[in-house]
Each structure stands twice: as structure tokens, then as C-alpha cells.
Design an enzyme around this catalytic site. Structure first.
Site, PDB file in Angstrom:
ATOM      1  N   LYS A   1       0.856  -1.186   0.000  1.00 16.02           N
ATOM      2  CA  LYS A   1       0.000   0.000   0.000  1.00 16.02           C
ATOM      3  C   LYS A   1       0.892   1.236   0.000  1.00 16.02           C
ATOM      4  O   LYS A   1       1.820   1.334   0.817  1.00 16.02           O
ATOM      5  CB  LYS A   1      -0.890   0.005   1.250  1.00 16.02           C
TER       6      LYS A   1
ATOM      7  N   ASP B   1      -0.444  -0.533  -4.412  1.00 16.36           N
ATOM      8  CA  ASP B   1      -1.865  -0.151  -4.457  1.00 16.36           C
ATOM      9  C   ASP B   1      -2.011   1.195  -3.749  1.00 16.36           C
ATOM     10  O   ASP B   1      -1.666   1.330  -2.574  1.00 16.36           O
ATOM     11  CB  ASP B   1      -2.727  -1.217  -3.757  1.00 16.36           C
TER      12      ASP B   1
ATOM     13  N   GLU C   1      -1.920  -0.232  -8.724  1.00 15.40           N
ATOM     14  CA  GLU C   1      -3.374  -0.363  -8.609  1.00 15.40           C
ATOM     15  C   GLU C   1      -4.000   0.968  -8.202  1.00 15.40           C
ATOM     16  O   GLU C   1      -3.537   1.617  -7.256  1.00 15.40           O
ATOM     17  CB  GLU C   1      -3.674  -1.449  -7.561  1.00 15.40           C
TER      18      GLU C   1
ATOM     19  N   ASP D   1      -9.192  -0.923  -9.639  1.00 16.75           N
ATOM     20  CA  ASP D   1      -9.964  -1.598  -8.591  1.00 16.75           C
ATOM     21  C   ASP D   1     -11.261  -0.801  -8.391  1.00 16.75           C
ATOM     22  O   ASP D   1     -12.281  -1.091  -9.041  1.00 16.75           O
ATOM     23  CB  ASP D   1      -9.102  -1.664  -7.310  1.00 16.75           C
TER      24      ASP D   1
ATOM     25  N   LYS E   1     -13.325  -8.078  -7.963  1.00 14.94           N
ATOM     26  CA  LYS E   1     -13.884  -8.473  -6.668  1.00 14.94           C
ATOM     27  C   LYS E   1     -15.370  -8.671  -6.901  1.00 14.94           C
ATOM     28  O   LYS E   1     -16.063  -7.716  -7.300  1.00 14.94           O
ATOM     29  CB  LYS E   1     -13.707  -7.356  -5.626  1.00 14.94           C
TER      30      LYS E   1
HETATM   31  O1  OSB Z   1      -7.824  -1.769  -2.244  1.00 15.89           O
HETATM   32  O2  OSB Z   1      -7.633  -3.835  -2.680  1.00 15.89           O
HETATM   33  C1  OSB Z   1      -7.955  -2.936  -1.908  1.00 15.89           C
HETATM   34  C2  OSB Z   1      -8.841  -4.487   1.435  1.00 15.89           C
HETATM   35  C3  OSB Z   1      -9.974  -3.802   1.752  1.00 15.89           C
HETATM   36  C4  OSB Z   1     -10.432  -2.819   0.910  1.00 15.89           C
HETATM   37  C5  OSB Z   1      -9.740  -2.531  -0.257  1.00 15.89           C
HETATM   38  C6  OSB Z   1      -8.605  -3.233  -0.605  1.00 15.89           C
HETATM   39  C7  OSB Z   1      -8.132  -4.204   0.280  1.00 15.89           C
HETATM   40  C8  OSB Z   1      -6.918  -4.948  -0.012  1.00 15.89           C
HETATM   41  C9  OSB Z   1      -6.953  -6.442   0.047  1.00 15.89           C
HETATM   42  O3  OSB Z   1      -5.900  -4.385  -0.329  1.00 15.89           O
HETATM   43  C10 OSB Z   1      -6.666  -7.043   1.377  1.00 15.89           C
HETATM   44  C11 OSB Z   1      -6.959  -8.503   1.411  1.00 15.89           C
HETATM   45  O4  OSB Z   1      -8.107  -8.883   1.685  1.00 15.89           O
HETATM   46  O5  OSB Z   1      -6.066  -9.308   1.171  1.00 15.89           O
HETATM   47 MG    MG Z   2      -7.156  -1.965  -4.240  1.00 13.47          MG
END
Ligand code: OSB
Ligand code: MG
Length: 368
Positions: free
Chosen positions: A163, A188, A213, A238, A262
Site C-alpha cells: 500500500k 496499491d 493499482e 480496482d 472483486k
Molecule cells: O484496495 O484492494 C484494496 C482491502 C480492503 C479494501 C480494499 C482493498 C483491500 C486490499 C486487500 O488491499 C486485502 C486482502 O483482503 O487481502
Molecule cells: Mg485496491
């Protein structure tokens, strides 16, 4: 499908460790478990993945519960459906609220698969016996990020998603790259940037990231297409993609080279599969995203990621990445970097009744 009753449960569990993003920190997770039981007493399970607050999308646990109880379930009561795909058509006249729709729709897929003695994976057209597992590093400091990478490398994870935000990007990735020159990493940003930050985003091309991302806002679909022309790193969307139509438009505009699918964000498995099918053959890679979910949604992700177009390791981690004890049995485990796709009927995991009971905060039964 002869639905006899639907049971909605709100459950809550603390995360083993805080999950930090520039939008806030998640320390505990509320979620909705949807159980659809038919007249033979067979149950299908889905999970509503909205968070307690609208930090990731506009939905929350409370809005999802309202839409499920007062809108979607009444629709399902009024109209008999024969296949889970019919639910998508039925819910179409209700705008958005995709996570509420998905929670219910996914329970119908599990139920349908169980009734037909098929695994959910094979019902959806899955071809893989195991799915590659990736993990998210959402730490608040460089040293914590490095500790987590070390731990998850040992656990076998194949791909690491870091992140980032303008406050923590270049120096963080530079140090990770210095220590792990070959590690498959991506970043991300959860919309932390605008096009004004183009120079700092361009600089990330130095790190040979698999992709970046959602660098820009969710409705910045034109800006993403401008950005993609300026950077080497592939853009993955995303938050921008909440429907098949969003995916089509983003691809036509050249706003991304990769899509994080997702099911919760796009309204269910039917829409997720449509996006997958569209991307395959157009050179757009897809992978299965995560929502810090409990075992039910995790199991659905494993089935979805077994479809042939899911060529990149997704955010599919073991139950123990987030939870002391999950609500499914057995738990999802990662072995040698892969999760085995279950062959049993439906999602292929059972319910850990004791854990489900002790984490339930609210429940409601709707009889048909
Ligand atoms: O931005 O992909 C995202 C988790 C919650 C909300 C948004 C995101 C995420 C993650 C994935 O980054 C975390 C996971 O469940 O492995
Ligand atoms: Mg994401």
C-alpha cells in the site's frame, strides 16, 4: 430454487494486526453472512463485504442490511428464480448497492452448486486445481513492512502488494527493492494521487512493479488513460470498476492493462465472470482482489480465481493472514504459495458453527 428462509447475521472480529492505508486503519471487521436455505434444508452461504464505514465504497454494513432486508429479499420472495444468474437480472432495477447484491447472489450460487452436487469452481467454469496466493502489506512504517514481507515470504506467498500514498511511496519501495531485487511486488494507492502527481508516479517506474493499482480517483477514467500513456508500469483498476460496463469503457479508453476483480464490488459472481470473459482475449489480465474477508467470501474468491483468465496471483491469502480463527472449516491455507481449489459441492468448506455463533452480533431470519 425453492427458498424456504434467509438468515442474515452480522459478525465482528478483531484483525490479528492493524491494516493501514492512507484512508484509515482497519483494526476490526464487521461483515454480513447471508445463509439461504431451501425447502430440503440445504444452505448456501454468501458474505456481504461492505465495511462499517464508507471508506472504500459508499456502502456500509448498515446500508447493506437495509438493502438486503427491505429491497432485495422482498424481490426474491416475489419472484421464483431457477438459476443464480436470474438473480442478477432481478436485481438490475435496483441501482448499485453491489455488495448487498453480491452477498445474496453468492449464497444462491453456493446453494445451486450444492443442490447439483457440483463444486462452485466447476459450476463457474473453473479450470485450475489450485490458485496462486498473494498477500497485502499494509503497514505504517518501513520497518513493519519489511518484517511483514519476511514473515509472508516464509509462509510461501508468491506476490506482494504494498500500500502506498504520496507520503510513503518512493523511499519505501526503494528499500524493499534494495533488499529484494527479484521479489514480485506491486503497489496499491487506493486513489491517493491526482494527475498533478504525475512526476512522482512516473518515478515508480524505477522499481519494476508488476502493476500500480488505482493510482487516481475512482471516476478518473480519462485521467487514468492519460496516465497510462506516460508510465511504463501497467495500471490496474480496482475502485473504478463496479460493473461490466465500467470494465468495457476503461479497456476501450486504455485506462488500464489489468483489472482487479472483486465479486462484491461488481454485484456478484455473474458480473465478475462477465468481466473476466471480456478481458480474456483482449489482452487484459485479471486477478482476484480481497476485502479483508471472512472464510465464506474467501472461499468464493478461491472458486472465482480458478477461472482460466485469472493469470496473476490475487489477494488470496490464508484465513490466518487476518484471523485467529475463521468461520469456516477447514480454514483456507496456503501451501507452497497455492490454495487448493476444493472439489466438494458448493464452496467446498463447512461452517465453524461455534466460531460463527461467538462472533455473531445480530441476526434476522426471513421466512418465505
Ligand atoms: O484496495 O484492494 C484494496 C482491502 C480492503 C479494501 C480494499 C482493498 C483491500 C486490499 C486487500 O488491499 C486485502 C486482502 O483482503 O487481502
Ligand atoms: Mg485496491
Amino acid at each position: 430454487m425453492n427458498i424456504a428462509q434467509i438468515r442474515l447475521r452480522v459478525i465482528c472480529m478483531p484483525l490479528k494486526s492493524p491494516f493501514h492505508t492512507h484512508l484509515g486503519t482497519v483494526t476490526e471487521r464487521e461483515g454480513i453472512i447471508v445463509e439461504v436455505m431451501d425447502s430440503d434444508g440445504v444452505s448456501g452461504f454468501g458474505e456481504g463485504v461492505a465495511f462499517s464505514t464508507p471508506w472504500y465504497t459508499e456502502e456500509t454494513v448498515k446500508t447493506s442490511l437495509h438493502i438486503l432486508s427491505d429491497v432485495l429479499i422482498p424481490l426474491l420472495k416475489k419472484k421464483q428464480i431457477n438459476h443464480p444468474e436470474d438473480a442478477a437480472g432481478l436485481f438490475k432495477k435496483i441501482k448499485r448497492n453491489n455488495m448487498a447484491k453480491a452477498g445474496l447472489e453468492m449464497a444462491l450460487w453456493d446453494l445451486y452448486a450444492k443442490k447439483n452436487l457440483l463444486s462452485l469452481s466447476s459450476l463457474l467454469g473453473g479450470t485450475r486445481g489450485e490458485v496462486a496466493s498473494g498477500v497485502v502489506i499494509a503497514a505504517d512504517s518501513l520497518s513493519n513492512s519489511l518484517t511483514q514481507i519476511e514473515k509472508y515470504l516464509e509462509a510461501g506467498y508468491q506476490r506482494f502488494k504494498i500500500k502506498i500514498s504520496p507520503r510513503q511511496d518512493y523511499s519505501l519501495l526503494a528499500e524493499i527493492r534494495r533488499q529484494y531485487p527479484e521479489l514480485p511486488i506491486m503497489a496499491d494507492a487506493n486513489s491517493a494521487y491526482t494527475l498533478k502527481d504525475i512526476d512522482s508516479i512516473k518515478a515508480l517506474d524505477d522499481f519494476n512493479l508488476l502493476m500500480i493499482e488505482q493510482p487516481l480517483a475512482s471516476d478518473d477514467i480519462i485521467e487514468h488513460s492519460l496516465l497510462q500513456k506516460e508510465i511504463r508500469t501497467p495500471i490496474c483498476l480496482d475502485e473504478s470498476i463496479v460493473s461490466f460496463e465500467d470494465a468495457r469503457k476503461a479497456i476501450e479508453l486504455g485506462s488500464c492493462k489489468v483489472i482487479n476483480i472483486k465479486a462484491g464490488r461488481v454485484g456478484g459472481l455473474y458480473e465478475a465472470k462477465r468481466i473476466h470473459d471480456y478481458c480474456v482475449g483482449r489482452g487484459i489480465e485479471v486477478w482476484c482482489g480481497g476485502m479483508i474477508e471472512f472464510g465464506i467470501s474467501r472461499a468464493h474468491n478461491v472458486a472465482l480465481a480458478s477461472l482460466p483468465g485469472f493469470t496473476v496471483p490475487g489477494d488470496i491469502s490464508a484465513s490466518n493472514r487476518f484471523w485467529e480463527e475463521d468461520i469456516i472449516t477447514p480454514e483456507v491455507t496456503v501451501e507452497n504459495g497455492f490454495v487448493t481449489v476444493p472439489k466438494g459441492p458448493g464452496i467446498g468448506y463447512g461452517i465453524n458453527e461455534k466460531r460463527l455463533r461467538e462472533t455473531t452480533q445480530f441476526e434476522k431470519i426471513i421466512t418465505f
